[in-house]
Write a protein that holds these residues in place. Structure first.
Motif: not given
Length: 103
Positions: A7-14, A96-103
């Motif tokens: 779950e933790n990929i080192g980036k914030n995401y939605e 899995g869960t699709a996510v979009k990185f927060n800018q």
């Protein structure tokens, strides 16, 4: 596209939502004959191993395509599930869960 089993990929995401890819493959007659012989003497059934490898790759590709269609940057918490259908078919699902990185 990043695909991770964590779950933790080192980036914030939605979170965009669940994505999956599924494929069902049937065993060919050559693999069935080989499997019957291997049942007698033991050992790896290379035709089945290759079929499962191909099924996993196909299901990942389909899951990735669904995530791209949702505008995802990554898929987190990716998993596989598989099962037999009858005596000669195998189904593999990647999800899995699709996510979009927060800018």
């Amino acid at each position: 596209m990043l695909i991770s089993t964590t779950e933790n990929i080192g980036k914030n995401y939605e979170v965009l939502g669940e994505v999956f890819g599924v494929t069902t493959q049937s065993r060919n007659i050559g693999s069935n004959i080989s499997a019957s012989l291997k049942n007698l003497v033991g050992g790896e059934i290379k035709g089945y191993t290759q079929m499962l490898h191909n099924s996993r790759e196909e299901s990942i590709g389909r899951m990735k395509k669904e995530a791209e269609n949702k505008g995802a940057d990554a898929i987190v918490m990716m998993r596989f599930d598989s099962g037999s259908i009858g005596s000669d078919m195998q189904s593999v699902v990647a999800y899995g869960t699709a996510v979009k990185f927060n800018q």
